[in-house]
Design an enzyme around this catalytic site. Structure first.
Site, PDB file in Angstrom:
ATOM      1  N   ARG A 175       0.869  -1.165   0.000  1.00  0.00           N
ATOM      2  CA  ARG A 175       0.000   0.000   0.000  1.00  0.00           C
ATOM      3  C   ARG A 175       0.904   1.212   0.000  1.00  0.00           C
ATOM      4  NH1 ARG A 175      -1.242   1.986   5.184  1.00  0.00           N
ATOM      5  NH2 ARG A 175       0.499   1.394   6.486  1.00  0.00           N
ATOM      6  N   ARG A 179      -0.947  10.270   4.536  1.00  0.00           N
ATOM      7  CA  ARG A 179      -1.456  10.755   5.828  1.00  0.00           C
ATOM      8  C   ARG A 179      -2.115  12.103   5.623  1.00  0.00           C
ATOM      9  NH1 ARG A 179       3.513  10.175   9.491  1.00  0.00           N
ATOM     10  NH2 ARG A 179       3.541   7.928   9.632  1.00  0.00           N
ATOM     11  N   ARG A 253      17.691  -7.905  -3.753  1.00  0.00           N
ATOM     12  CA  ARG A 253      18.313  -6.645  -4.161  1.00  0.00           C
ATOM     13  C   ARG A 253      19.418  -6.339  -3.172  1.00  0.00           C
ATOM     14  NH1 ARG A 253      15.670  -1.967  -3.654  1.00  0.00           N
ATOM     15  NH2 ARG A 253      13.903  -2.853  -2.549  1.00  0.00           N
ATOM     16  N   ARG A 284      19.215   7.559  -2.009  1.00  0.00           N
ATOM     17  CA  ARG A 284      19.153   8.286  -0.733  1.00  0.00           C
ATOM     18  C   ARG A 284      20.540   8.788  -0.371  1.00  0.00           C
ATOM     19  NH1 ARG A 284      16.213   4.493   3.700  1.00  0.00           N
ATOM     20  NH2 ARG A 284      17.646   2.848   3.104  1.00  0.00           N
ATOM     21  N   GLU A 308      23.470   6.083  -1.301  1.00  0.00           N
ATOM     22  CA  GLU A 308      22.999   4.701  -1.427  1.00  0.00           C
ATOM     23  C   GLU A 308      22.497   4.451  -2.846  1.00  0.00           C
ATOM     24  OE1 GLU A 308      20.446   3.388   1.876  1.00  0.00           O
ATOM     25  OE2 GLU A 308      19.117   2.543   0.369  1.00  0.00           O
ATOM     26  N   TYR A 356      11.785  -9.877   4.605  1.00  0.00           N
ATOM     27  CA  TYR A 356      12.305  -8.641   5.178  1.00  0.00           C
ATOM     28  C   TYR A 356      11.808  -8.545   6.616  1.00  0.00           C
ATOM     29  CZ  TYR A 356      13.487  -4.016   6.482  1.00  0.00           C
ATOM     30  OH  TYR A 356      14.034  -2.964   7.171  1.00  0.00           O
ATOM     31  N   ASP A 358      12.148  -6.114  10.123  1.00  0.00           N
ATOM     32  CA  ASP A 358      12.723  -5.018  10.883  1.00  0.00           C
ATOM     33  C   ASP A 358      13.372  -5.613  12.135  1.00  0.00           C
ATOM     34  OD1 ASP A 358      12.475  -2.571   9.565  1.00  0.00           O
ATOM     35  OD2 ASP A 358      10.325  -2.469  10.016  1.00  0.00           O
TER      36      ASP A 358
HETATM   37  P1  FDA Z   1      21.391 -10.164   9.882  1.00  0.00           P
HETATM   38  O1  FDA Z   1      21.592 -10.142   8.417  1.00  0.00           O
HETATM   39  O2  FDA Z   1      21.534  -8.896  10.625  1.00  0.00           O
HETATM   40  O3  FDA Z   1      22.404 -11.214  10.528  1.00  0.00           O
HETATM   41  C1  FDA Z   1      22.709 -12.452   9.916  1.00  0.00           C
HETATM   42  C2  FDA Z   1      24.178 -12.756  10.185  1.00  0.00           C
HETATM   43  O4  FDA Z   1      24.470 -14.079   9.741  1.00  0.00           O
HETATM   44  C3  FDA Z   1      25.115 -11.819   9.423  1.00  0.00           C
HETATM   45  O5  FDA Z   1      25.966 -11.164  10.324  1.00  0.00           O
HETATM   46  C4  FDA Z   1      25.871 -12.764   8.484  1.00  0.00           C
HETATM   47  O6  FDA Z   1      27.221 -12.373   8.275  1.00  0.00           O
HETATM   48  C5  FDA Z   1      25.789 -14.079   9.236  1.00  0.00           C
HETATM   49  N1  FDA Z   1      25.966 -15.240   8.362  1.00  0.00           N
HETATM   50  C6  FDA Z   1      25.337 -15.515   7.186  1.00  0.00           C
HETATM   51  N2  FDA Z   1      25.799 -16.667   6.671  1.00  0.00           N
HETATM   52  C7  FDA Z   1      26.730 -17.166   7.543  1.00  0.00           C
HETATM   53  C8  FDA Z   1      27.550 -18.314   7.554  1.00  0.00           C
HETATM   54  N3  FDA Z   1      27.516 -19.222   6.550  1.00  0.00           N
HETATM   55  N4  FDA Z   1      28.384 -18.509   8.595  1.00  0.00           N
HETATM   56  C9  FDA Z   1      28.466 -17.598   9.614  1.00  0.00           C
HETATM   57  N5  FDA Z   1      27.693 -16.470   9.640  1.00  0.00           N
HETATM   58  C10 FDA Z   1      26.831 -16.256   8.629  1.00  0.00           C
HETATM   59  N6  FDA Z   1      15.358  -2.589  10.623  1.00  0.00           N
HETATM   60  C11 FDA Z   1      14.761  -1.679  11.448  1.00  0.00           C
HETATM   61  O7  FDA Z   1      14.106  -2.064  12.401  1.00  0.00           O
HETATM   62  N7  FDA Z   1      14.924  -0.329  11.221  1.00  0.00           N
HETATM   63  C12 FDA Z   1      15.665   0.162  10.181  1.00  0.00           C
HETATM   64  O8  FDA Z   1      15.777   1.370  10.002  1.00  0.00           O
HETATM   65  C13 FDA Z   1      16.288  -0.782   9.316  1.00  0.00           C
HETATM   66  N8  FDA Z   1      17.035  -0.365   8.271  1.00  0.00           N
HETATM   67  C14 FDA Z   1      17.558  -1.261   7.387  1.00  0.00           C
HETATM   68  C15 FDA Z   1      18.269  -0.809   6.285  1.00  0.00           C
HETATM   69  C16 FDA Z   1      18.780  -1.714   5.376  1.00  0.00           C
HETATM   70  C17 FDA Z   1      19.547  -1.214   4.185  1.00  0.00           C
HETATM   71  C18 FDA Z   1      18.564  -3.106   5.561  1.00  0.00           C
HETATM   72  C19 FDA Z   1      19.057  -4.096   4.552  1.00  0.00           C
HETATM   73  C20 FDA Z   1      17.884  -3.563   6.668  1.00  0.00           C
HETATM   74  C21 FDA Z   1      17.365  -2.652   7.598  1.00  0.00           C
HETATM   75  N9  FDA Z   1      16.703  -3.083   8.730  1.00  0.00           N
HETATM   76  C22 FDA Z   1      16.111  -2.159   9.561  1.00  0.00           C
HETATM   77  C23 FDA Z   1      16.527  -4.526   9.005  1.00  0.00           C
HETATM   78  C24 FDA Z   1      17.586  -5.101   9.957  1.00  0.00           C
HETATM   79  O9  FDA Z   1      18.864  -4.992   9.376  1.00  0.00           O
HETATM   80  C25 FDA Z   1      17.201  -6.569  10.209  1.00  0.00           C
HETATM   81  O10 FDA Z   1      16.044  -6.604  10.970  1.00  0.00           O
HETATM   82  C26 FDA Z   1      18.202  -7.342  10.985  1.00  0.00           C
HETATM   83  O11 FDA Z   1      19.426  -7.285  10.310  1.00  0.00           O
HETATM   84  C27 FDA Z   1      17.757  -8.777  11.084  1.00  0.00           C
HETATM   85  O12 FDA Z   1      18.655  -9.505  11.851  1.00  0.00           O
HETATM   86  P2  FDA Z   1      19.074 -10.985  11.436  1.00  0.00           P
HETATM   87  O13 FDA Z   1      19.850 -11.495  12.579  1.00  0.00           O
HETATM   88  O14 FDA Z   1      17.887 -11.745  10.982  1.00  0.00           O
HETATM   89  O15 FDA Z   1      19.979 -10.819  10.118  1.00  0.00           O
END
Ligand code: FDA
Length: 380
Positions: A175, A179, A253, A284, A308, A356, A358
């Site tokens: 959506r 606002r 992406r 951005r 970015e 995705y 947060d």
């Molecule tokens: P995350 O990706 O953080 O951690 C996974 C880890 O596993 C990584 O460190 C990786 O290196 C490791 N890994 C992968 N494969 C492996 C392997 N084979 N061996 C060892 N380690 C391995 N959220 C929010 O609340 N507010 C915000 O403003 C934003 N902004 C934002 C911007 C951008 C550009 C992105 C891409 C994402 C956000 N987010 C966000 C989301 C936020 O980044 C997300 O919620 C968390 O990273 C999720 O945590 P995870 O632990 O699931 O993954």
């Protein structure tokens, strides 16, 4: 191996699982992290020359309405009262985002009451309405009308997806919030703020428990034969990689970041400026000092900005946003079935579930995984 549980990935999901299992269940946890730092994508670090905290993987703003997550987060950090606001540049003018009454008044060049603005958008959306939208453009126009779509959605979306919105499936967007007040806050969650002494300090406190050992710079796949089957594993890496891409690659992406220190105390007057038009290739610009106006010790004559750029990810790129085409969803269903049948391994986090998330959602999902799967497993 002196561990009862192996967690792959030291992001918010993995560290929440590790912390709860160690502190609450008395479990010895080994966390394996491929990168040379903890925190996953929420990792931040001081830029060496200025001391300004930079979010290495893009601006991270904490927000949640989940009371359990808020209480849990507050065990490890206090939060500043920061509330996120975003602006966008279109044809040499600046407008507040997401579209609100301020955007509408500025864009159409006069004062609108909320009812007048609602009627205008409804009329403009109605002009092109008819039938089921066949693509993102038709869907967006049916939601906000053509003028606002052309100004604020078309170019930005085309840059994000490297694709004309008329070629993108309608479900690419859910959506488009409009606002009809002057409230320009980006999030409307009950709790919003930034960790007072930074994300990394918060994440380090989560990992700081005698029952947790974190090994950095270790790829799980190098240790897999010794680990899987020996102890339970929580895997938060990419789902398709775990299964050797047998069902095909899941589409993501990625983002390219270009960070610079500039000799000015203020580059753009706000933390995040979007660029809506296609003539500039970046989507951005982040200026991190504005995330912490309370840090009066930041230098007055230097700032750090990050541009970015968005593009499709190859296998060697950082996966950031799931693309979720129908083909991706079909592959995901097959991987989920494999995951369900994989003995001793629980899949979680944004990469392990191809969703995705947060930060607050990653923490909430990790707490639930502990409740539903690990507490019963480790409680006598
Ligand atoms: P995350 O990706 O953080 O951690 C996974 C880890 O596993 C990584 O460190 C990786 O290196 C490791 N890994 C992968 N494969 C492996 C392997 N084979 N061996 C060892 N380690 C391995 N959220 C929010 O609340 N507010 C915000 O403003 C934003 N902004 C934002 C911007 C951008 C550009 C992105 C891409 C994402 C956000 N987010 C966000 C989301 C936020 O980044 C997300 O919620 C968390 O990273 C999720 O945590 P995870 O632990 O699931 O993954």
């Amino acid at each position: 191996m002196n561990a009862d549980l192996v967690v792959v990935g030291a992001g918010f999901f993995g560290l929440t699982v590790a912390e709860r299992c160690a502190a609450d269940l008395g479990v010895r946890v080994l966390v394996l992290e491929r990168r040379n730092h903890i925190g996953g994508n929420a990792y931040s670090e001081p830029e060496p020359a200025t001391g300004i905290e930079v979010h290495r993987y893009g601006s991270h703003l904490f927000h949640t309405s989940n009371e359990r997550v808020w209480a849990y987060a507050n065990r490890f950090t206090s939060f500043t009262p920061y509330q996120h606001r975003v602006f966008t540049v279109h044809k040499g003018q600046v407008y507040p985002m997401p579209i609100n009454l301020g955007t509408i008044c500025a864009f159409f060049g006069r004062v609108f009451t909320p009812d007048e603005a609602r009627a205008l958008v409804a009329a403009q959306a109605g002009e092109d309405a008819g039938g089921t939208p066949r693509n993102l453009e038709e869907k967006a126009v049916a939601l906000v009308g053509r003028p606002l779509y052309e100004a604020f959605v078309r170019g930005y979306t085309a840059k994000q997806w490297q694709t004309d919105p008329a070629e993108l499936p309608p479900e690419t967007i859910g959506r488009l919030p409009v606002r009809y007040t002057f409230d320009s806050r980006y999030f409307d969650d009950t709790h919003q703020g930034l960790p007072a002494d930074g994300y990394t300090a918060w994440l380090e406190r989560m990992a700081d428990h005698p029952g947790i050992e974190v090994r950095l710079g270790v790829d799980f796949f190098d240790l897999r034969p010794a680990v899987v089957g020996a102890v339970p594993v929580v895997y938060t890496g990419p789902l398709d990689r775990y299964f050797g891409y047998t069902e095909g690659d899941l589409g993501w992406r990625t983002l390219d970041f270009e960070t610079r220190v500039l000799p000015t105390g203020d580059f753009q007057g706000t933390p995040v400026m979007n660029y809506a038009d296609e003539d500039l290739p970046w989507t951005r610009v982040h200026e991190f000092r504005h995330l912490h106006p309370e840090r009066t010790w930041y230098p007055g004559d230097a700032t750090v900005i990050t541009k970015e750029y968005s593009r499709f990810a190859g296998r060697d790129d950082e996966p950031y946003y799931p693309i979720n085409t129908p083909e991706d969803r079909a592959r995901l269903a097959r991987y989920r079935e494999l995951a369900r049948r994989e003995p001793g391994v629980l899949f979680g986090g944004r990469l392990g579930t191809y969703r995705y998330l947060d930060m607050h959602m990653a923490i909430a999902a990790a707490l639930t995984l502990v409740d539903n799967h690990l507490r019963p497993r480790f409680t006598p």
